[in-house]
Design a protein around this motif. Structure first.
Motif, short mmCIF file in Angstrom:
data_model
loop_
_atom_site.label_atom_id
_atom_site.label_comp_id
_atom_site.label_asym_id
_atom_site.label_seq_id
_atom_site.Cartn_x
_atom_site.Cartn_y
_atom_site.Cartn_z
N ILE A 1 40.07 70.56 58.24
CA ILE A 1 40.69 70.78 59.54
C ILE A 1 42.18 70.49 59.42
O ILE A 1 42.57 69.47 58.84
N GLY A 2 43.01 71.39 59.92
CA GLY A 2 44.46 71.22 59.82
C GLY A 2 45.18 71.67 61.06
O GLY A 2 44.57 72.18 62.01
N THR A 3 46.49 71.52 61.02
CA THR A 3 47.30 71.90 62.19
C THR A 3 47.74 73.36 62.15
O THR A 3 48.13 73.91 63.17
N THR A 4 47.66 73.99 60.95
CA THR A 4 48.06 75.39 60.85
C THR A 4 47.11 76.18 59.96
O THR A 4 46.48 75.62 59.04
N GLU A 5 47.02 77.45 60.21
CA GLU A 5 46.21 78.35 59.39
C GLU A 5 46.79 78.45 57.98
O GLU A 5 46.06 78.45 56.98
N THR A 6 48.12 78.49 57.90
CA THR A 6 48.80 78.61 56.61
C THR A 6 48.43 77.47 55.67
O THR A 6 48.17 77.69 54.47
N GLN A 7 48.42 76.26 56.19
CA GLN A 7 48.10 75.10 55.35
C GLN A 7 46.67 75.18 54.80
O GLN A 7 46.43 74.90 53.63
N LEU A 8 45.72 75.60 55.62
CA LEU A 8 44.33 75.65 55.19
C LEU A 8 44.10 76.71 54.11
O LEU A 8 43.21 76.57 53.27
N LYS A 9 44.92 77.75 54.13
CA LYS A 9 44.82 78.79 53.09
C LYS A 9 45.09 78.21 51.71
O LYS A 9 44.53 78.64 50.71
N ASP B 1 51.61 68.07 56.79
CA ASP B 1 50.68 67.19 57.50
C ASP B 1 49.50 66.81 56.62
O ASP B 1 49.12 67.56 55.72
N PHE B 2 48.90 65.65 56.91
CA PHE B 2 47.57 65.37 56.37
C PHE B 2 46.58 66.32 57.02
O PHE B 2 46.68 66.61 58.23
N ILE B 3 45.62 66.81 56.25
CA ILE B 3 44.47 67.48 56.84
C ILE B 3 43.38 66.43 57.02
O ILE B 3 43.55 65.27 56.63
N THR B 4 42.26 66.81 57.60
CA THR B 4 41.07 65.96 57.57
C THR B 4 39.88 66.86 57.24
O THR B 4 40.06 68.06 56.99
N SER B 5 38.68 66.28 57.22
CA SER B 5 37.54 67.08 56.76
C SER B 5 36.25 66.58 57.37
O SER B 5 36.23 65.63 58.15
N VAL C 1 50.83 63.29 49.82
CA VAL C 1 50.17 64.06 50.88
C VAL C 1 49.39 65.23 50.27
O VAL C 1 48.23 65.47 50.60
N LYS C 2 50.02 65.94 49.34
CA LYS C 2 49.37 67.08 48.70
C LYS C 2 48.16 66.64 47.87
O LYS C 2 47.12 67.32 47.86
N GLU C 3 48.29 65.52 47.18
CA GLU C 3 47.18 64.98 46.39
C GLU C 3 45.99 64.65 47.29
O GLU C 3 44.84 65.01 46.99
N ILE C 4 46.28 63.97 48.40
CA ILE C 4 45.21 63.57 49.33
C ILE C 4 44.55 64.79 49.95
O ILE C 4 43.32 64.86 50.07
N ASN C 5 45.34 65.76 50.36
CA ASN C 5 44.78 66.96 50.99
C ASN C 5 43.88 67.72 50.03
O ASN C 5 42.82 68.22 50.42
N ALA D 1 42.66 59.69 57.16
CA ALA D 1 43.77 60.24 57.94
C ALA D 1 43.48 59.99 59.43
O ALA D 1 42.53 60.55 59.97
N ILE D 2 44.28 59.15 60.04
CA ILE D 2 44.11 58.89 61.48
C ILE D 2 44.65 60.06 62.29
O ILE D 2 44.12 60.41 63.34
N SER D 3 45.71 60.67 61.78
CA SER D 3 46.33 61.83 62.43
C SER D 3 47.08 62.60 61.35
O SER D 3 47.16 62.14 60.20
N PRO D 4 47.65 63.76 61.68
CA PRO D 4 48.41 64.50 60.66
C PRO D 4 49.58 63.72 60.06
O PRO D 4 50.01 64.01 58.94
N LYS D 5 50.07 62.74 60.79
CA LYS D 5 51.24 61.98 60.34
C LYS D 5 50.95 60.52 60.02
O LYS D 5 51.88 59.74 59.79
N LEU D 6 49.68 60.15 59.99
CA LEU D 6 49.35 58.75 59.77
C LEU D 6 48.03 58.60 59.01
O LEU D 6 47.03 59.22 59.35
N GLY D 7 48.06 57.77 57.97
CA GLY D 7 46.85 57.48 57.22
C GLY D 7 46.62 55.98 57.14
O GLY D 7 47.54 55.18 57.35
#
Length: 337
Positions: A303-311, A227-231, A287-291, A260-266
């Motif tokens: 801000i993300g959809t999972t704890e794992t991703q934010l780590k 997913d895209f994160i946001t900030s 996606v990884k570059e943007i995040n 990022a409008i949502s985790p699946k849309l920019g």
């Protein structure tokens, strides 16, 4: 004119990123995963994050503050200068009214409540209106309907919102203040920021609107397994030529702004040819570059959809502002030496 008790409630907890927007990263329409000030990962309501007490509250405008505000305004076209003064005028009038009221020796609770509500709520209410203006537009884009921006009024509202969402954040404020030459100027900027940020937002929105036929407006669909994160700084310039470890101002052509409008849309407004105008399907590498860049330019919150991703991305958070502050500190030390 009578005001309701609701209108007189002080809006002191000012969100510099729209809380309803952050709900797009929530699994229950309320709480999200985010990084804390100490770079821990927590899960809490969107109402608890990306905010600062009295961030948009009016502060008394001294001659020094007014000089700075008008100096910044004068860098803009005359049409925008008129708009700046139009929005500034009620605050200057408030100062006069409050001064006369204090001198009168009266103590009317209703009058005092109105004055305090005006100070706390005016800029916050303006941002709320900009958010309401784009609710239908963002829903349309989430349905991959770009025709919603064929309406000129919708495009104007979206670009206005876009400009303000860049300029209204704490990271944007801190970056601008850190770039000022002296501590005294930094102080005046910070004290005037509640209004300066709104001017910057107006300017950016108008600029994006005027260049809409030059820029490429791209809807980026994310069907990857990340997913895209946001900030807390959700719209950033991700042009490939920008060196993140450099404080040089990018050229006009080095401008690829991502949101990022949502985790699946920019959504991107591009000067480069990285994506074609209209709908694009993007790669996981993008996606990884943007995040990573969103985390790098964030102040505190990603801000993300999972704890794992934010780590994965939390180690990048705050590095941009830290880099700017280190350069400024080195410059000050050289001057003293």
């Amino acid at each position: 004119m009578e005001f309701t008790p609701k209108q007189l409630e002080l809006k002191r907890e000012n969100h510099y990123v729209w809380a309803n927007y952050l709900r797009n990263w929530s699994s229950n329409n309320s709480s999200v995963w985010y990084t804390t000030k100490k770079l821990k990962i927590a899960n809490d309501s969107v109402k608890a994050i990306a905010k600062e007490k009295d961030f948009y509250r009016y502060r008394y405008i001294t001659e020094q503050h007014l000089e700075l505000i008008l100096f910044i305004s004068k860098q803009s076209p005359e049409e925008l200068q008129k708009h700046h003064k139009l929005y500034l005028k009620p605050f200057l009038q408030l100062q006069e009214v409050e001064s006369l009221y204090i001198k009168s020796g009266k103590n009317d609770k209703k009058v005092l409540a109105y004055i305090e509500a005006f100070k706390s709520n005016t800029i916050e209410n303006l941002h709320t209106e900009h958010e309401k203006d784009v609710e239908i537009i963002l829903k349309g884009l989430q349905n991959y309907d770009l025709t919603i921006l064929d309406d000129l009024q919708n495009t104007c509202k979206f670009m206005n919102y876009w400009g303000h969402q860049i300029a209204r954040t704490k990271p944007f404020r801190d970056k601008i203040i850190a770039s000022q030459e002296s501590e005294q100027l930094q102080k005046i900027y910070k004290e005037s920021w509640w209004f300066i940020s709104y001017m910057f937002g107006m300017n950016l929105g108008k600029s994006f609107f005027e260049t809409r036929k030059i820029d490429k407006h791209c809807l980026l669909i994310n069907e990857t397994n990340e997913d895209f994160i946001t900030s807390d700084h959700p719209i950033i310039n991700v042009h490939e030529s920008i060196n993140e470890n450099n404080i040089a101002v990018p050229s006009e052509d080095e401008a690829d702004f991502f949101y990022a409008i949502s985790p699946k849309l920019g959504y991107m407004i591009n000067r480069s040819n990285r994506f074609k105008k209209g709908i694009n399907y993007i790669s996981i590498d993008f996606v990884k570059e943007i995040n990573r860049k969103l985390a790098f330019y964030a102040d505190q919150y990603i801000i993300g959809t999972t704890e794992t991703q934010l780590k994965i991305y939390k180690t990048f958070v705050g590095k941009r502002l830290k880099f700017i502050n280190e350069i400024k500190s080195n410059q000050v030390n050289k001057t003293k030496a």
